[in-house]
Enzyme design. Structure first.
Site, PDB file in Angstrom:
ATOM      1  N   TYR A   7      22.069  80.469   8.406  1.00 28.31           N
ATOM      2  CA  TYR A   7      23.035  80.168   9.462  1.00 28.31           C
ATOM      3  C   TYR A   7      23.651  81.457  10.008  1.00 28.31           C
ATOM      4  O   TYR A   7      23.759  81.656  11.221  1.00 28.31           O
ATOM      5  CB  TYR A   7      24.110  79.250   8.873  1.00 28.31           C
ATOM      6  CG  TYR A   7      25.206  78.820   9.812  1.00 28.31           C
ATOM      7  CD1 TYR A   7      25.000  77.816  10.738  1.00 28.31           C
ATOM      8  CD2 TYR A   7      26.478  79.395   9.732  1.00 28.31           C
ATOM      9  CE1 TYR A   7      26.024  77.396  11.572  1.00 28.31           C
ATOM     10  CE2 TYR A   7      27.497  78.989  10.565  1.00 28.31           C
ATOM     11  CZ  TYR A   7      27.264  77.982  11.482  1.00 28.31           C
ATOM     12  OH  TYR A   7      28.285  77.573  12.314  1.00 28.31           O
ATOM     13  N   LYS A  48      23.411  82.894  13.807  1.00 26.90           N
ATOM     14  CA  LYS A  48      24.639  83.006  14.591  1.00 26.90           C
ATOM     15  C   LYS A  48      24.897  84.438  15.047  1.00 26.90           C
ATOM     16  O   LYS A  48      25.544  84.664  16.080  1.00 26.90           O
ATOM     17  CB  LYS A  48      25.825  82.470  13.782  1.00 26.90           C
ATOM     18  CG  LYS A  48      25.831  80.956  13.651  1.00 26.90           C
ATOM     19  CD  LYS A  48      25.707  80.272  14.997  1.00 26.90           C
ATOM     20  CE  LYS A  48      26.012  78.795  14.943  1.00 26.90           C
ATOM     21  NZ  LYS A  48      25.799  78.135  16.249  1.00 26.90           N
TER      22      LYS A  48
END
Length: 305
Positions: free
Chosen positions: A165, A169
């Site tokens: 993640y 991001k």
């Protein structure tokens, strides 16, 4: 001055729940026609249902707005193109894109499979790439576009168990930084939102009282400022629980080491000077770093002549 989106067409991905739902409802309340995109899966990306997105569309229409739902998987470019084509056929333009869709597959890196890493990158990074690519030429031709990437403190600063993640991001910020340069002449502004909100993505990670404080609506107030005609450009806006801040990547002025002294030992000896933040700046392009270093070298050579 009241921010209005009357006459604008917006696409919000992952808009069936949480932040995306809040963004879509508020855009519609302020006059935008909205494509409510949601695959309708669980937060880990499994499953599929149109119920959530259709509920949001129904709420928008009940309030007098205009919206359609689309179940495109943002990781599938063909499905994304179909979504954008439906928006063009119905309304003839796309002015705003909020890349919000996401999934979680949290595990420590040692326990995480490469498939789990890839799945998260495909949705967060390639989902943002696919949706942006599908609207990019439309926005260029109409000389107007507002795109919001959704980044995270997990990417900018790290968070245990979120290597997949966090990597995705952080990557969308690299995408933003280049597209800002390429879209400027066509009035396309790209910004990033770093939200902290109590949604189904975080509901079992926080106490219930804290989840209520971290309402999606407080983040949406920030998101919509990044979609307006007078939106900033290349801003990373952090928002949560009524708090708002900007994040930037800075580079120190650094130092210069002559050719004959360029050894690991001399670099180590200069680390305090290299890390001195007194004259740090936020470069506006990658070229600026090279220009700075060449400038230091040229100044050194000039001093020797």
């Amino acid at each position: 001055m009241t921010i209005s989106f009357k006459g604008k067409v917006a696409i919000v991905t992952g808009a069936g729940n949480g932040l995306g739902r809040s963004h879509a409802l508020e855009l519609a309340a302020r006059g935008a026609k909205v494509v409510v995109n949601d695959l309708g899966g669980a937060r880990d990306g499994t499953g599929q249902s149109s119920a959530a997105s259709e509920e949001v569309v129904a709420l928008i229409k009940q309030a007098g707005g205009d919206a359609i739902s689309h179940g495109a998987n943002v990781a599938n470019f063909d499905e994304v193109q179909d979504m954008v084509q439906q928006a063009m056929e119905k309304w003839g333009r796309v002015d705003i894109l909020i890349n919000n869709a996401g999934i979680l597959r949290d595990k420590s890196f040692t326990k995480m499979s490469l498939e789990e890493f890839q799945l998260v990158v495909d949705v967060h990074l390639m989902g943002s790439v696919n949706c942006t690519k599908a609207v990019w030429d439309i926005m260029r031709e109409q000389n107007y576009g507002r795109i919001v990437m959704t980044t995270s403190s997990s990417g900018m600063y790290g968070n245990f168990g979120q290597s997949n993640y966090g990597a995705a991001k952080m990557a969308v910020l690299g995408l933003m930084n280049t597209l800002v340069l390429e879209g400027a002449k066509n009035n396309i502004r790209i910004n990033a939102l770093a939200p902290t909100a109590g949604t189904r993505m975080t509901e079992d990670l926080m106490p219930e009282d804290l989840v209520k404080l971290l309402s999606p609506e407080s983040v949406t107030a920030g998101a919509l400022t990044l979609c307006d005609d007078d939106a900033p450009n290349r801003m990373i806006l952090a928002a949560g629980a009524g708090g708002y801040a900007s994040a930037s990547m800075f580079e120190t002025d650094g130092t210069f080491i002559p050719a004959r002294q360029q050894t690991p030992e001399s670099v180590r000896a200069a680390l305090s000077e290299i890390s001195n933040i007194e004259h740090q700046k936020a470069p506006q392009s990658g070229v600026e770093q090279g220009e700075k270093f060449v400038g230091k070298a040229m100044a050194y050579l000039a001093s020797k002549n």
